[in-house]
Design a protein around this motif. Structure first.
Motif, PDB file in Angstrom:
ATOM      1  N   PHE A 438      19.858   8.113  -7.939  1.00 30.15           N
ATOM      2  CA  PHE A 438      18.937   7.785  -9.022  1.00 30.15           C
ATOM      3  C   PHE A 438      19.757   7.182 -10.164  1.00 30.15           C
ATOM      4  N   VAL A 439      19.463   5.933 -10.511  1.00 26.94           N
ATOM      5  CA  VAL A 439      20.265   5.179 -11.485  1.00 26.94           C
ATOM      6  C   VAL A 439      19.426   4.887 -12.725  1.00 26.94           C
ATOM      7  N   GLY A 525      14.442  -0.608  -5.845  1.00 31.10           N
ATOM      8  CA  GLY A 525      14.855   0.204  -4.712  1.00 31.10           C
ATOM      9  C   GLY A 525      15.631  -0.612  -3.712  1.00 31.10           C
ATOM     10  N   GLY A 526      16.621  -0.008  -3.060  1.00 31.50           N
ATOM     11  CA  GLY A 526      17.407  -0.730  -2.069  1.00 31.50           C
ATOM     12  C   GLY A 526      18.492   0.146  -1.464  1.00 31.50           C
ATOM     13  N   ARG A 550      21.598   4.905  -0.796  1.00 27.97           N
ATOM     14  CA  ARG A 550      20.334   4.270  -1.145  1.00 27.97           C
ATOM     15  C   ARG A 550      20.091   4.506  -2.629  1.00 27.97           C
ATOM     16  N   PHE A 551      19.429   3.587  -3.297  1.00 27.42           N
ATOM     17  CA  PHE A 551      19.322   3.683  -4.749  1.00 27.42           C
ATOM     18  C   PHE A 551      17.905   3.415  -5.234  1.00 27.42           C
ATOM     19  N   VAL A 552      17.555   4.092  -6.325  1.00 25.15           N
ATOM     20  CA  VAL A 552      16.357   3.811  -7.102  1.00 25.15           C
ATOM     21  C   VAL A 552      16.823   3.628  -8.540  1.00 25.15           C
ATOM     22  N   VAL A 553      16.634   2.435  -9.076  1.00 27.82           N
ATOM     23  CA  VAL A 553      17.086   2.108 -10.428  1.00 27.82           C
ATOM     24  C   VAL A 553      15.885   1.965 -11.347  1.00 27.82           C
TER      25      VAL A 553
END
Length: 601
Positions: A438-439, A525-526, A550-553
């Motif tokens: 989580f960014v 997301g990516g 995996r990321f959620v910005v």
């Protein structure tokens, strides 16, 4: 698998509350267990710790997320009332009479700005007849003046008032704390955090790391990152315990010459949730590092160019031995407020790293630091606090006193974001090879890239040969050693995935606002290309591990946390913008992909 939540003041709380509630609003019936139940480890540093503790232990907070999901158009207001502080003023305003337990005059007059601010706040609130938003606006305006006056007062004493100029949010915290508690005598950052947890999350001060978590989190490892000061070989730095005297007690951990070190060494409070009698499943500090650290106490003499240090005493145990004896076996009994306060003590890190005294010394006895000393579990924090009170009152320290403090292993804990703002290092330390990151990101970060990139994140990947020069400059600007976790992909590649939205990146999705916003740019997301670890002695990470991230910005156009225009209720504006984006029909495909990334097994 691990969930790593990036720190960054109050933004993680608002960003990721909006994300979770927004996803539940977009997909009715979705639960926290559906989204996060498959993760074995939850890691956080700095401000993100407040979010993860609320998410893990507080039914009040989780109920708030469900209320926001059920009433998505009112989410910002609901969030502001519960979390941003509006509920603090629901009592009878005119009844308040400021009577704090300290001397308004103070030894150097640094209490004058607070006295002025409290007088102004009382006057305006008694005559305002305002709703909760109006009240918070008044607090923000008074805090602006308070911040300016405090800087002037600090500069007049020769202390670094400039350190405080952008931390207006801290001034608001102090004002709200003093207003709400009256003469109850809450004078430390730990007190303030504990009081906030009670008010906003319904968590009693007795809530411990071993208390029963919410069902979705049962059995997971909760990891909370803090730091303790160390001393680089050159220049010598520590922190000042008593700035009012010529002979000052300075204290810090001292690395052995063969061990590389940054200014702050990471500590990891950790517990397996729901096991009330359990010890920490992981060492608080990587033993190969901390077994070679000892506490050192020194006497600082003189002023300016004539000042010098005289080494007096080393501690009775290495840091590793101290934590193994006094903290790790009793982790379940430690109130959550202690590691939460230590992990988020951001201002004490800034003050200490610049060789300035903590706020506690003169600023109305409000300290932003958390202390430890010999004692099991919670008693170690209580003993540390008592020793701090003694240190702030004793005046001149003798060599005997220095030795006494050393023997008791008295030490200062501060913000975990100084070592691992992302939580990724903690996740690797816990053995994770699959991480949801989580960014939180805003365009006001210090970076030479266009668009900018967050140095706290990019510095954890090696700058590859031939990479973007601006990324190299951005990473170099952080100035912290032993921060790198990965050598592939390079930092320039990570920059393109996380921050450069003009770049065509495979399988990256955006949930874009469908109407004008003040703060939100987009939710992203990516998945990063597979990352390969490098050896990192701070966290005991071996080289060559393959890790999927995996990321959620949550990308914002400007920051709310810092600057003289800051106000608590602006966080509710951001929450509402995130909710609106995730519930917009135009973003349904992006929401499905973000959920797939979060739930991927």
């Amino acid at each position: 698998r691990a969930l790593a939540v990036q720190g960054g003041g109050w933004l993680p709380m608002s960003d990721f509350s909006g994300v979770l509630a927004g996803l539940m609003a977009a997909k009715p019936g979705l639960t926290l267990k559906d989204m996060l139940g498959s993760y074995d480890v939850i890691t956080a540093d700095s401000g993100a710790v407040w979010f993860t503790i609320a998410l893990t232990y507080s039914q009040v907070f989780v109920d708030l997320l469900h209320k926001m999901a059920n009433k998505p158009t009112e989410a910002g207001n609901l969030y502001n009332f519960q979390v941003s502080g509006a509920q603090i003023f629901s009592s009878n305003v005119p009844a308040y009479k400021p009577s704090p337990p300290w001397d308004w005059e103070g030894p150097t007059g640094l209490c004058h700005p607070l006295k002025k601010a409290m007088t102004q706040l009382k006057k305006e609130l008694m005559t305002a007849n305002a709703d909760t938003y109006g009240i918070l606006s008044i607090v923000a305006r008074v805090a602006n003046t308070f911040a300016q006056d405090l800087v002037v007062a600090y500069n007049a004493t020769g202390i670094a008032g400039s350190v405080l100029k952008d931390f207006q949010m801290l001034q608001q915290i102090v004002l709200i704390m003093v207003w709400a508690t009256g003469s109850n005598g809450l004078t430390t950052w730990t007190d303030i955090v504990g009081w906030f947890f009670e008010q906003a999350f319904g968590l009693p001060r007795g809530t411990t790391l071993g208390s029963r978590p919410l069902d979705w989190a049962m059995g997971k490892v909760l990891s909370i990152g803090a730091s303790t000061l160390v001393v680089p070989a050159d220049p010598y730095k520590g922190y000042i315990l008593n700035g009012r005297i010529d002979g000052q007690l300075r204290a810090s951990t001292v690395p052995f010459p063969d061990i590389p070190s940054s200014t702050l060494t990471p500590l990891v409070f950790n517990i397996r949730l729901g096991q009330q009698e359990s010890s920490s499943p992981l060492p608080m500090c990587y033993h190969a590092l901390c077994d070679k650290y000892a506490l050192s106490y020194d006497e600082w003499r003189g002023i300016g160019s004539s000042s010098h240090l005289t080494r007096q005493q080393n501690g009775s145990a290495s840091l590793g031995e101290f934590y193994a004896e006094f903290i790790e076996p009793f982790a379940a009994s430690i109130p959550v407020v202690y590691p939460a306060a230590a992990a988020s003590a951001f201002l004490s890190a800034n003050v200490a790293m610049n060789d300035y005294m903590t706020l506690a010394t003169d600023a109305c006895a409000i300290t932003t630091t958390v202390y430890l000393a010999n004692g099991t579990g919670a008693h170690a924090f209580e003993h540390g606090r008592k020793l701090w009170v003694q240190a702030s009152q004793k005046g001149q320290f003798s060599p005997y006193t220095l030795g006494e403090y050393a023997a008791k292993n008295f030490q200062m804990l501060t913000d975990g974001g100084s070592n691992d703002e992302t939580g990724l290092a903690q996740a690797l330390y816990a053995g994770a090879d699959d991480i949801l990151f989580f960014v939180e990101w805003n365009y006001n970060e210090v970076s030479s890239c266009v668009p900018k990139g967050d140095w706290d994140v990019l510095a954890q990947w090696t700058v590859e040969p031939g990479g973007l020069p601006c990324v190299n400059e951005t990473v170099a600007g952080l100035g912290v050693n032993n921060y790198v976790l990965f050598d592939a992909p390079g930092a320039s590649t990570v920059y393109q995935y996380l921050y450069n939205y003009s770049k065509d990146v495979q399988d990256r999705v955006y949930a874009m606002p469908q109407k004008p916003t003040m703060y939100l740019d987009r939710v992203v997301g990516g998945t990063l290309p597979e990352s390969t670890t490098v050896e990192n002695m701070q966290f005991g990470i071996e080289s060559g591990r393959k890790v999927q991230i995996r990321f959620v910005v949550v990308s914002t156009k400007t920051s709310i946390d810092f600057g003289q225009s800051s106000s608590f209720f602006e966080y509710g504006v951001l929450v509402q913008e995130v909710m609106d984006a995730l519930t917009a029909p135009e973003n349904s495909a992006a929401v499905e992909e973000i959920l797939r990334l979060m739930q991927k097994n």
